[in-house]
Design a protein around this motif. Sequence first.
Motif, short mmCIF file in Angstrom:
data_model
loop_
_atom_site.label_atom_id
_atom_site.label_comp_id
_atom_site.label_asym_id
_atom_site.label_seq_id
_atom_site.Cartn_x
_atom_site.Cartn_y
_atom_site.Cartn_z
N ALA A 2 -5.15 -0.10 4.06
CA ALA A 2 -4.48 0.11 2.98
C ALA A 2 -4.82 1.63 2.41
O ALA A 2 -3.90 1.99 1.74
N ASN A 17 2.68 1.55 -3.06
CA ASN A 17 1.70 1.62 -4.31
C ASN A 17 2.64 1.01 -5.65
O ASN A 17 2.52 1.58 -6.79
N VAL A 36 -9.10 1.93 -3.62
CA VAL A 36 -9.85 1.01 -2.45
C VAL A 36 -11.26 1.11 -2.43
O VAL A 36 -11.89 2.16 -2.45
N PHE A 80 -1.47 0.48 -6.57
CA PHE A 80 -1.97 -0.43 -5.81
C PHE A 80 -3.55 -0.36 -5.59
O PHE A 80 -4.14 0.76 -5.20
N LEU A 90 -7.09 -2.01 -4.30
CA LEU A 90 -7.63 -3.33 -3.41
C LEU A 90 -9.20 -3.39 -3.62
O LEU A 90 -10.05 -2.14 -3.48
N ALA A 98 -2.84 3.31 -0.82
CA ALA A 98 -3.03 2.62 -2.05
C ALA A 98 -3.76 3.73 -2.90
O ALA A 98 -4.56 4.77 -2.35
N ASN A 147 -2.58 4.10 4.15
CA ASN A 147 -1.22 3.89 3.90
C ASN A 147 -0.83 3.99 2.62
O ASN A 147 0.48 3.96 2.18
N SER A 151 0.89 -1.04 0.19
CA SER A 151 0.07 -0.10 0.16
C SER A 151 0.83 1.37 -0.10
O SER A 151 0.63 2.28 -0.86
N ARG A 152 1.78 1.28 0.78
CA ARG A 152 2.42 2.55 0.94
C ARG A 152 3.44 2.78 -0.16
O ARG A 152 3.99 3.61 -0.63
#
Length: 392
Positions: A161, A113, A169, A192, A194, A166, A164, A110-111
């Motif tokens: 997520a 990406n 989401v 990223f 999710l 993403a 941090n 997540s961080r």
Amino acid sequence: MTTTITPLATYRTDDPYPFCPGCGHGPVLDALNEALVSLQLDPAQVVIVSDIGCSGLSDQYFTTSAFHGLHGRSLTYASGIKLANPDLHVIVIMGDGGAGIGGAHLLSISRRNIGVTLIVMNNLNFGMTGGQHSVTTPEGVITSTTRHGNLEHPLDICATAGVNGAAYVYRGSSFDKDLAERMAEAIQTPGFALLDVWDLCTAYFVPNNKFGKRSLAKTQEALGMETGVLYRREVAEFSHAYREAYAPLRGKPVLRVPDIEAGFASELDHPYRFTVAGSAGGKVRSAVRLIGLAAISSGLYAAQRDDFPITVMSGHSVSELILAPDPIEYPGVLRPDVMVILTDDGSAKAKRFLPRMTEADRVVVLPQYADVETAAQVEVVDPSLLDERVGK
């Protein structure tokens, strides 16, 4: 001549899903197939990554590339695949069990990406192994490991997520009519993405809690877990950004290799093994390194291996050095030609070398270690006498 490409009607194999009757995993995979059909991606350029659990059975039902790994580690494999080839479309299918086991990986991807799409088939328990509670099991519900009600607060996968870093989401359920659209949106998102997709485990969770379609929505509302697209941000995708940032260094060594010219000659015609055993902070490694550099400047090959504890300025420091006229394939020293013992710490570590040494070898020690037990020749050096000679 114009080549006509026939659109793909499906990315699914003909095999039926192996899930229990009424399991929500099937509809989730159907939505993924619908999303892929709408995007018309090259199947060879799509990699579905899975791990263990009911969700881990999914990749074999798609005509794409695939990778199957250990429980909770699918995000690590997916990250490596994406970093190795940023042009691939990497899709991870994971259960809530895997999300809990690999929680640290969820934070990292997540961080950073990294451009991976993660679909969490969240059925609120470990469905494959008997219905044990997972990190997303709501408070109060019954599972095989919480027979009197779960006391733990569930993990909010989306918030974890999203906060941090993403890029995309989404939270929904296997009953959402727009699930395929959201999946296609996530796959097309740079960075990223999710999708936390809640579904029903009809084998364990549903019977234990009299749970159904309406219960999913009510539970999400009761927990304050909003649904829909919750985070959407423009963030540089890591695998492409990394290549762009380090493009000038491509093909160059990561570590600077010193350019040492051979300005001298050596008559050494066989490998020579040299070991110094002392204490941390005694410049053992530095001194041995200088010998190695001198050997390289004399046209020899040199390989140094060091042994020392994690502490600073305490404990042992042992350096093994091999000098040879030909390339050195193994840098370790099993039997030194010369062993130098300088301190108590070094003497303790030297014990593993001494029994292997022969009469042709030599051990150089300070006076306090003169009684060392070895078959090698022992040479005692008194530094105080050396100091007197230097003074003269």
